[in-house]
Scaffold this motif. Sequence first.
Motif, PDB file in Angstrom:
ATOM      1  N   SER A 679      -8.013 -16.010  13.509  1.00 33.04           N
ATOM      2  CA  SER A 679      -8.986 -16.669  12.649  1.00 33.04           C
ATOM      3  C   SER A 679     -10.423 -16.392  13.081  1.00 33.04           C
ATOM      4  O   SER A 679     -11.352 -16.657  12.334  1.00 33.04           O
ATOM      5  CB  SER A 679      -8.718 -18.180  12.634  1.00 33.04           C
ATOM      6  N   CYS A 680     -10.587 -15.880  14.309  1.00 32.04           N
ATOM      7  CA  CYS A 680     -11.925 -15.563  14.799  1.00 32.04           C
ATOM      8  C   CYS A 680     -11.796 -14.650  16.004  1.00 32.04           C
ATOM      9  O   CYS A 680     -10.695 -14.413  16.493  1.00 32.04           O
ATOM     10  CB  CYS A 680     -12.695 -16.842  15.172  1.00 32.04           C
ATOM     11  N   ASN A 722     -12.286 -10.891  10.518  1.00 27.22           N
ATOM     12  CA  ASN A 722     -12.812 -12.086  11.200  1.00 27.22           C
ATOM     13  C   ASN A 722     -13.545 -11.708  12.479  1.00 27.22           C
ATOM     14  O   ASN A 722     -13.295 -12.242  13.561  1.00 27.22           O
ATOM     15  CB  ASN A 722     -11.682 -13.076  11.507  1.00 27.22           C
ATOM     16  N   ARG A 723     -14.474 -10.779  12.340  1.00 23.86           N
ATOM     17  CA  ARG A 723     -15.210 -10.290  13.511  1.00 23.86           C
ATOM     18  C   ARG A 723     -16.434 -11.157  13.741  1.00 23.86           C
ATOM     19  O   ARG A 723     -17.558 -10.763  13.494  1.00 23.86           O
ATOM     20  CB  ARG A 723     -15.592  -8.826  13.328  1.00 23.86           C
ATOM     21  N   PHE A 724     -16.164 -12.364  14.177  1.00 21.35           N
ATOM     22  CA  PHE A 724     -17.255 -13.248  14.588  1.00 21.35           C
ATOM     23  C   PHE A 724     -16.749 -14.106  15.739  1.00 21.35           C
ATOM     24  O   PHE A 724     -15.543 -14.247  15.946  1.00 21.35           O
ATOM     25  CB  PHE A 724     -17.725 -14.128  13.414  1.00 21.35           C
ATOM     26  N   ASP A 725     -17.662 -14.651  16.528  1.00 21.63           N
ATOM     27  CA  ASP A 725     -17.302 -15.385  17.736  1.00 21.63           C
ATOM     28  C   ASP A 725     -16.506 -16.638  17.381  1.00 21.63           C
ATOM     29  O   ASP A 725     -16.811 -17.341  16.410  1.00 21.63           O
ATOM     30  CB  ASP A 725     -18.550 -15.802  18.521  1.00 21.63           C
ATOM     31  N   CYS A 726     -15.482 -16.889  18.198  1.00 22.56           N
ATOM     32  CA  CYS A 726     -14.700 -18.122  18.048  1.00 22.56           C
ATOM     33  C   CYS A 726     -15.496 -19.296  18.619  1.00 22.56           C
ATOM     34  O   CYS A 726     -16.332 -19.123  19.520  1.00 22.56           O
ATOM     35  CB  CYS A 726     -13.371 -18.009  18.792  1.00 22.56           C
ATOM     36  N   ALA A 758     -16.886 -11.800  19.426  1.00 25.05           N
ATOM     37  CA  ALA A 758     -16.539 -10.901  18.327  1.00 25.05           C
ATOM     38  C   ALA A 758     -16.108  -9.527  18.823  1.00 25.05           C
ATOM     39  O   ALA A 758     -15.464  -8.780  18.087  1.00 25.05           O
ATOM     40  CB  ALA A 758     -17.723 -10.759  17.368  1.00 25.05           C
ATOM     41  N   TYR A1448     -24.287 -19.630  15.090  1.00 24.54           N
ATOM     42  CA  TYR A1448     -22.939 -19.435  14.568  1.00 24.54           C
ATOM     43  C   TYR A1448     -22.611 -20.411  13.435  1.00 24.54           C
ATOM     44  O   TYR A1448     -21.463 -20.511  13.021  1.00 24.54           O
ATOM     45  CB  TYR A1448     -21.902 -19.630  15.686  1.00 24.54           C
ATOM     46  N   LYS A1451     -20.727 -19.120  10.365  1.00 33.71           N
ATOM     47  CA  LYS A1451     -19.297 -18.939  10.571  1.00 33.71           C
ATOM     48  C   LYS A1451     -18.580 -20.280  10.621  1.00 33.71           C
ATOM     49  O   LYS A1451     -17.448 -20.407  10.157  1.00 33.71           O
ATOM     50  CB  LYS A1451     -19.053 -18.171  11.872  1.00 33.71           C
ATOM     51  N   LEU A1455     -15.417 -21.155   8.259  1.00 25.68           N
ATOM     52  CA  LEU A1455     -14.114 -21.540   8.800  1.00 25.68           C
ATOM     53  C   LEU A1455     -13.774 -23.008   8.552  1.00 25.68           C
ATOM     54  O   LEU A1455     -12.734 -23.486   9.015  1.00 25.68           O
ATOM     55  CB  LEU A1455     -14.072 -21.267  10.316  1.00 25.68           C
TER      56      LEU A1455
END
Length: 1474
Positions: A679-680, A722-726, A758, A1448, A1451, A1455
């Motif tokens: 998911s991230c 989903n190339r973004f920081d969790c 990411a 963030y 994002k 999410l």
Amino acid sequence: MERDFISCKLLVTALLILSSRTARSEEDRDTLWDAWGSWSECSRTCGGGASYSLRRCLSSKTCEGQNIKYRTCGNVDCPPDAGDFRAQQCSAHADVRYQGQYHEWLPVYNDPDNPCALKCKAKGSGLVMELAPKVLDGTRCYTESLDMCISGVCQIVGCDHDLGSAVKEDNCGVCNGDGSSCRLVRGHYKTQHASGKTEDTVVAVPFKSRHVRLVLKGPDHLYVESKTLQGVKGELVLDKSGQFLLENTTLDFQKLSDKEVLRITGPLGADFTVKVQFSSGPDSVVQYIYYQPIIHRWRETDFFPCSVTCGGGYQLTSAECFDLRSGRVVVDQYCHYYPENIKPKPKLQECNMDPCLASDGYKQIMPYDLYHPLPRWESSPWTACSTSCGGGIQSRSVSCVEEDMQGTITTTEEWKCHYSSKTAILQPCNAFDCPTWLAQEWSPCTVTCGQGLRYRVVLCIDHRGLHAGGCNPTTKPHIKEECLVTVPCYKSIDTLPVEAKPVWHKQAIELEEEVSVTEEPTFIPAPWQPCSRTCGAGTQRRAVKCQVLLSFSQSVADLPDDECEGVKPATSQPCYRTPCSGKGKESEKEVEEEEEEEETPDREELHDWEYEGFTECSESCGGGVQEAVVICLNKQTREAAEHSLCVSSRRPPQLLQDCRTQPCPPRWETGEWSSCSASCGVGLMTRTVACSHRPSRDSNRTEVLRDEDCQSPKPVPVQACNRFDCPPMWDTRAWGQCSQSCGGGFQRRQVLCKQRLADGSILELPDTFCPSKSPASQQICAMQECQARWVTTDWSQCSVTCGDGIQRLQAVCRRQGEDRKHRTVDLEKCSLLAQPAKIRPCSLRPCENSLKPNPIILGQKKVYIQWRKGKKLQLLVGGYAYLLPWTTVVLRCPTRNFRKGQIGWLKEGKPLIGPPHLSVTSLGYMKIQQLRASDAGIYTCVAGQAREHFVLQIIGSKHKLSAPASWLLGGGQQKVRETDAAVRERFQELPIPLNRYDNIVEHLLELKGSLQDEREPADKTQENRSTLEDERANSELSSLLVLIADTQRLDEIMYNLSEGGERGGQLVAQLLSELAIAQGETNESTLHPPENAESSTQVPPLNKPNIKATRPRSPVIIQRPRKVGAVPPSEMTVHVGVLALLQKPIASLELRCEALGNPEPSLTWTKNGKELHYNSRVGLLSSGSLRIQSPSKLDEGLYTCTAKNRLGTTSLSSWLQITGGKGRTCVQSNGIRANGPICSEGSNSSQSAELCHGQACPLRWRVDPWSQCSASCGGGSQSRSVRCIKGPEGRSKEVESRQCLGSGRRPSDSRPCNQLPCARWASTSWGACHGQCVGPSLATQHRHVYCQDTNATKVSYRMCSGLQRPVSLKNCSTEACVLHWRVGPWTQCTATCGRHGFQSRQVTCAHRRTGKATREHHCMWRPRPPSWQRCNILSCGRAGECRDSTRYCEKVQQLELCALPQFKSRCCHSCKNT
């Protein structure tokens, strides 16, 4: 004549010049160059050099290209003593002055700027100079490369030693290899501290292996042993980080706080065995990986001898396993070990094809065949085809057969036929198409107007095009249908005949097949409604429904259209009845249109509808549709006009035609993308991509082809998502070890706050970044109930009411409950555990009226069980004996304070007056010759008021006890004659039960009988024993004479036997094994006592087992009795647990302490309850025993030996008493010193006179200290002076030695010393300076330090442990370590305010001059700059202000994380509308 001679001479000279050059090549002939000359001499004879060849330009102009070319040569290894080539060039300048003085020049390696210049460094001063602009040809550019300098330029050299070659070695060390000559070996190993070992083998890495890497995680330590092919062994202790050299192999070792890393590039110069040395703490894990050479390969053999001598036979080859290392053939299992090895198939060929002679008889037997045919493949007939058409399969069996000279065919092994390919066992059949129905053209309609019928012919056509049977009758097309002629069945008003109408006036109504409702959903069209116009072009409509027949109710149900398959039939179509003539108008609209047409009669004639071509095909391949284009055309100009200029009612109908019906080429078919795997923090989406093809236009199926059949590029099957920081989340580690093994404990785990970025990396953050509630880091464990165990409490009361006695440490059985408290439980719960036994001395008030010491009998509480027949046994009173008949027994009664000749003996309480085979010796022994059943009974030794008893029983037949009926009843009670009241009273006072151990002895004898029965077949079959102890016990039992057991041990066994159950037999078997192992020497000393043994006190000793325990055991100290009262020698040894009484001065006293246990216990000593301080006179021996040199009064006291391991502790004590020649020492029966009135002060005057002469002082030996050893190693000797002294201390004088002969044996005046072989540390030369960087321009270099003897043979490093070990690591200067930390710019802060923002930057270890990055551990000598930090730690404004504090938030909103409090507060502005 002279002119001809000169011409000939010039010709010869020219030929000689040309002969020195090679012939010109075709390339040279086309240019202006002469041929290349011969190669020059190599610049080096070994280690790789260069050679050159020259050519000359044959023109006065400039030739293109070089006049010189190079090649490598001398590519053989130099001998070890040859030295480095660059170093030799530097040392050649040692005789040249520089700045007025001479220098010893050392080479500078790996110069990044100019590696081919001769740079050297002056030894000592650090001066670096360029002594030559270029090195000699063939010098290596860099130490770790084959590239060489030629004419001052670094040339690339491959592993094939060719200039300009880029060929590299594979992992196996083979140049340009494919990696098939070695195999990757990986594995792991876990130590087992509980096994009791001190070391273990991790892995054995064979000779020539490469790229070895081992990582040990844990408290243990690695070390390496080596063994060459010649059997020479070596050892390397890895005690610190660095590089080491072992068997010409460099080892790179790194020792960290929590792990050890060993790397070996290889190839290994010997077989290396990596071992691990155990330390305290948890078990360690070792992971290893290396490339192992495949040293065993298959090798094809020559052809075997021919199968026949004539007439034609065959011969075969085979394959054998060959050891490349030893050059020998080995068994096939070695080659089967490597899966990469494929055994070659045997080859077969014909041989001895010459016909046999007539005398051989072959022609008479087989006149039609003179040859021995080869084995061949024989096949059975094919089976019937699986299908009659459409493609099937048929099979057959194929076997290898052999035909002999008589023509008999037999089946043989398949490998004999492998010289030819095996025939097929499967094949396709009936691949032709099955028959199909073929419909002919329809006949004309049976009517000329209105509705009629039409017919057609339907045939069954097979694959040959012939009319035949075999078609499915259910699929036969119908042969009759209705037809509609679009001509009305009345006379047309139009004057023109029907045939004269335009084509589009004759549009036929589409004929529809009658479709009936079935149980499958089907589109059912209703009949067409009438045309919307009675004249001209109109529209027809109808209803089309998706319907299904319900079988259970036979009713029709309507369904949604998507339930039916296929294309829904049309619901409307154009229709045309007749042209409108102006009469019979049906509507006002028609009247208006007619009027409009009458007003413009020229428009119809001027413009009209007409077809003009077709549209583009709807499909590019596989069959599409084209529609005819209708335009309004000006008849005069033939140009297109507006559609409004043409009459709409006259617009012709829509016409369609098929197009591009050829099959489509293969194309890529892609499926739907899958959901994202994460998911991230970057996930993956996948889809199916296949190359497919539709065989025909009418086919609905597709065939999947190879990817090569479709055009490139292939669509990607994977893409990131989903190339973004969790968001930061909690990460939990595995639970740790429980704090308790039972009764409830706690275990903890590590819980960290981490964030996946990411780019896939994981960042560890402070706990405040994660949700407020973290997972539990602690939980309860080990809730099972604890086992009961012995717990010591208080000391018991003193064993005496006065004088010196002993106290015993009491123990209770306790168990830990759930509340962590210990509670006392029943003793049965601890029955399987050994009860701790500790004794300490106690001293009370002096006893009164004890002027004369009481006699003491030194009995032993032992049980003797005779195991096999023997001639003579010597036993001690105080216990029990179960003996075989016809054995001679000597029963001894050792006493103190009583004359041995006055010892009396009783049997059954009565004086011993009996048969002649029973007698009492002058030393107080009782001797029974040829023991018989009547000798069984209770014997009592009487010494004054002291009594000690001994129960003797006879072992009868079948291992049963035959006790006298006079004193045994059922139940083991004493039976006494009623008439003898005195004897009965004396028996009742006996402290020793009569038949206490009969039950357990009978169990042992029964077990002995079963072992003997099992041993006979076991000797034949050689069955394997289960454990080492069983083997030892059974081997001891075969030669055992007497079993000697402590009564305390038997009491424990009896208590456990009283509980019953199957466990009793196991306990008896365990007891028998223990007794057998623990009595290696007891029977020898019992059967054959030493001649010099003091008869009154000789006791069978207990011996230490000489095998290693196989299971963990708590420690136990072996108690051995010693001779008491004998004249002490000059060097005395006393076993702990026995009184050490010194009546004469001695040179040394050894208190020996022997302990058993697994793990091996450690020994410590105390004196009078306090720690013992060692000095030059009192010290420990290597065995753990205590040695006291020249003991004196200061050394008196209670010495305690304590043995301890992880399973328990035990102690044993001895008193040291020194009388010095005056008086005597009073000793109780337990060996403890007694003081006060217990001992009589009225000693015998004659004894006093014997102890001291002259001036009341004894003659005695006096020894001087030992001299220094004559040799420091290899065996030397020490000497000392020994003199006979008389007189008191201070006024003594030396007398002749013979006067002291009565004072004991003369002490020795010499002894050997320093017996260990001579050894010393040796080392190799220092290695290259390319170790780990430890400072600016500083690295480390290593050398191998080893221990060797005087013959220069390597020995264990323990032989040199007493010598100072030379250093094996030192710092050195190198350009490779001119390194520094290079930092990049900070990234943007992750938050604009608050306490959650951070930023990072790149930190690398780089070379200052070249800027090339290297591994970070080379820069670790300097602190590493931080790679991330907090930023924007500012207040986010007023409390009521709603804003985003992190970048963030977009994002977070995507999410849908705004519902979580930690994100809602940090992304207030973005989350306020959600």
